[in-house]
Design an enzyme around this catalytic site. Structure first.
Site, PDB file in Angstrom:
ATOM      1  N   GLY A  26       0.868  -1.238   0.059  1.00 36.30           N
ATOM      2  CA  GLY A  26      -0.020  -0.041  -0.058  1.00 36.30           C
ATOM      3  C   GLY A  26       0.887   1.250   0.022  1.00 36.30           C
ATOM      4  O   GLY A  26       0.374   2.427   0.604  1.00 36.30           O
ATOM      5  N   MET A  30      -1.813   7.082   1.270  1.00 39.63           N
ATOM      6  CA  MET A  30      -1.381   8.184   1.983  1.00 39.63           C
ATOM      7  C   MET A  30      -0.435   7.578   3.299  1.00 39.63           C
ATOM      8  O   MET A  30       0.469   8.084   3.438  1.00 39.63           O
ATOM      9  CB  MET A  30      -2.431   8.878   2.737  1.00 39.63           C
ATOM     10  CG  MET A  30      -2.248  10.234   3.575  1.00 39.63           C
ATOM     11  SD  MET A  30      -3.672  10.769   4.374  1.00 39.63           S
ATOM     12  CE  MET A  30      -4.157   9.670   5.453  1.00 39.63           C
ATOM     13  N   LEU A 119      -2.247  -2.377   9.294  1.00 43.16           N
ATOM     14  CA  LEU A 119      -2.763  -0.956   9.564  1.00 43.16           C
ATOM     15  C   LEU A 119      -4.347  -1.074   8.976  1.00 43.16           C
ATOM     16  O   LEU A 119      -4.611  -1.674   8.090  1.00 43.16           O
ATOM     17  CB  LEU A 119      -1.932  -0.082   8.785  1.00 43.16           C
ATOM     18  CG  LEU A 119      -0.506   0.150   9.118  1.00 43.16           C
ATOM     19  CD1 LEU A 119       0.129   1.185   8.221  1.00 43.16           C
ATOM     20  CD2 LEU A 119      -0.298   0.387  10.586  1.00 43.16           C
ATOM     21  N   SER A 122     -10.252   3.393  11.961  1.00 45.50           N
ATOM     22  CA  SER A 122     -11.245   3.379  13.087  1.00 45.50           C
ATOM     23  C   SER A 122     -12.300   2.863  12.654  1.00 45.50           C
ATOM     24  O   SER A 122     -13.295   2.614  13.650  1.00 45.50           O
ATOM     25  CB  SER A 122     -11.369   4.891  13.678  1.00 45.50           C
ATOM     26  OG  SER A 122     -12.065   5.816  12.585  1.00 45.50           O
ATOM     27  N   TYR A 150     -15.390  -3.561   4.239  1.00 46.26           N
ATOM     28  CA  TYR A 150     -13.986  -3.131   4.474  1.00 46.26           C
ATOM     29  C   TYR A 150     -13.772  -3.306   5.823  1.00 46.26           C
ATOM     30  O   TYR A 150     -12.567  -4.090   6.150  1.00 46.26           O
ATOM     31  CB  TYR A 150     -13.762  -1.658   4.240  1.00 46.26           C
ATOM     32  CG  TYR A 150     -12.295  -1.171   4.494  1.00 46.26           C
ATOM     33  CD1 TYR A 150     -11.217  -1.154   3.363  1.00 46.26           C
ATOM     34  CD2 TYR A 150     -12.169  -0.390   5.826  1.00 46.26           C
ATOM     35  CE1 TYR A 150     -10.022  -0.994   3.543  1.00 46.26           C
ATOM     36  CE2 TYR A 150     -10.690  -0.215   5.965  1.00 46.26           C
ATOM     37  CZ  TYR A 150      -9.802  -0.342   5.007  1.00 46.26           C
ATOM     38  OH  TYR A 150      -8.508   0.141   5.449  1.00 46.26           O
ATOM     39  N   LYS A 154     -10.789  -6.009   7.536  1.00 45.61           N
ATOM     40  CA  LYS A 154      -9.646  -5.594   8.472  1.00 45.61           C
ATOM     41  C   LYS A 154      -9.732  -6.405   9.667  1.00 45.61           C
ATOM     42  O   LYS A 154      -8.525  -6.436  10.372  1.00 45.61           O
ATOM     43  CB  LYS A 154      -9.599  -3.982   8.343  1.00 45.61           C
ATOM     44  CG  LYS A 154      -9.356  -3.325   7.121  1.00 45.61           C
ATOM     45  CD  LYS A 154      -7.894  -3.862   6.844  1.00 45.61           C
ATOM     46  CE  LYS A 154      -7.511  -2.914   5.404  1.00 45.61           C
ATOM     47  NZ  LYS A 154      -5.937  -3.268   5.275  1.00 45.61           N
TER      48      LYS A 154
END
Length: 161
Positions: A26, A30, A119, A122, A150, A154
């Site tokens: 990734g 960002m 990673l 929230s 999603y 995760k």
């Protein structure tokens, strides 16, 4: 609960002879981009693009990890697209993000990668928990429905570690 290790524990001293190899997935996003830009000098960073490493293909993931032998994997990759995309395609977000994480964890275990850092965001916490989030809050309430696929993917990766 087991104490977690962080990749940043290693010295930034340029004279260190120890060199750690970190695979950042990734790396064009960002978070991944910032991790790469701020790695200590004694870190060799591997950051393949999605065209170089297909995280949805377990054989491709295994081959990459076998050949490159990373000391740490930082999993910041994922299918992302904003709220509208999550609402439109929740199953695809769940399926693709689950496959990416599962393939990475399986290969890391198979080739004895010592550290795996997952990673997330929230959104893996219940929607009504507010700002003071703790790991024990996971799965203690309903997720935000607009990005539930999603979030579930995760959480699955986090729980497999």
């Amino acid at each position: 609960m087991e104490e977690r290790k962080h990749v940043c524990e290693y010295s930034k001293n340029e004279e260190d002879t120890f060199r750690k190899k970190v695979l950042v997935l990734g790396g064009t996003g960002m978070v991944g981009r910032n991790l790469i830009e701020h790695q200590p000098n004694n870190i060799e960073t591997l950051a393949p693009s999605s065209s170089e490493l297909d995280l949805l293909n377990p054989e491709s993931v295994e081959e990459y990890i076998r050949i490159n032998e990373p000391d740490t994997i930082i999993h910041a990759a994922g299918r992302v697209g904003g709220i509208q995309a999550n609402i439109k395609s929740p199953v695809e977000f769940l399926e693709e993000n689950s496959k990416m994480g599962f393939n990475l964890i399986s290969a890391a275990r198979k080739f004895n990668v010592p550290q795996f850092i997952n990673l997330s965001s929230s959104c893996i916490y219940p929607k009504d928990k507010g700002k003071d989030l703790k790991e024990t809050d996971l799965l203690s309430g309903y997720l935000e429905p607009t990005n539930e696929g999603y979030a579930l993917a995760k959480i699955m990766v986090l729980k497999l570690l």
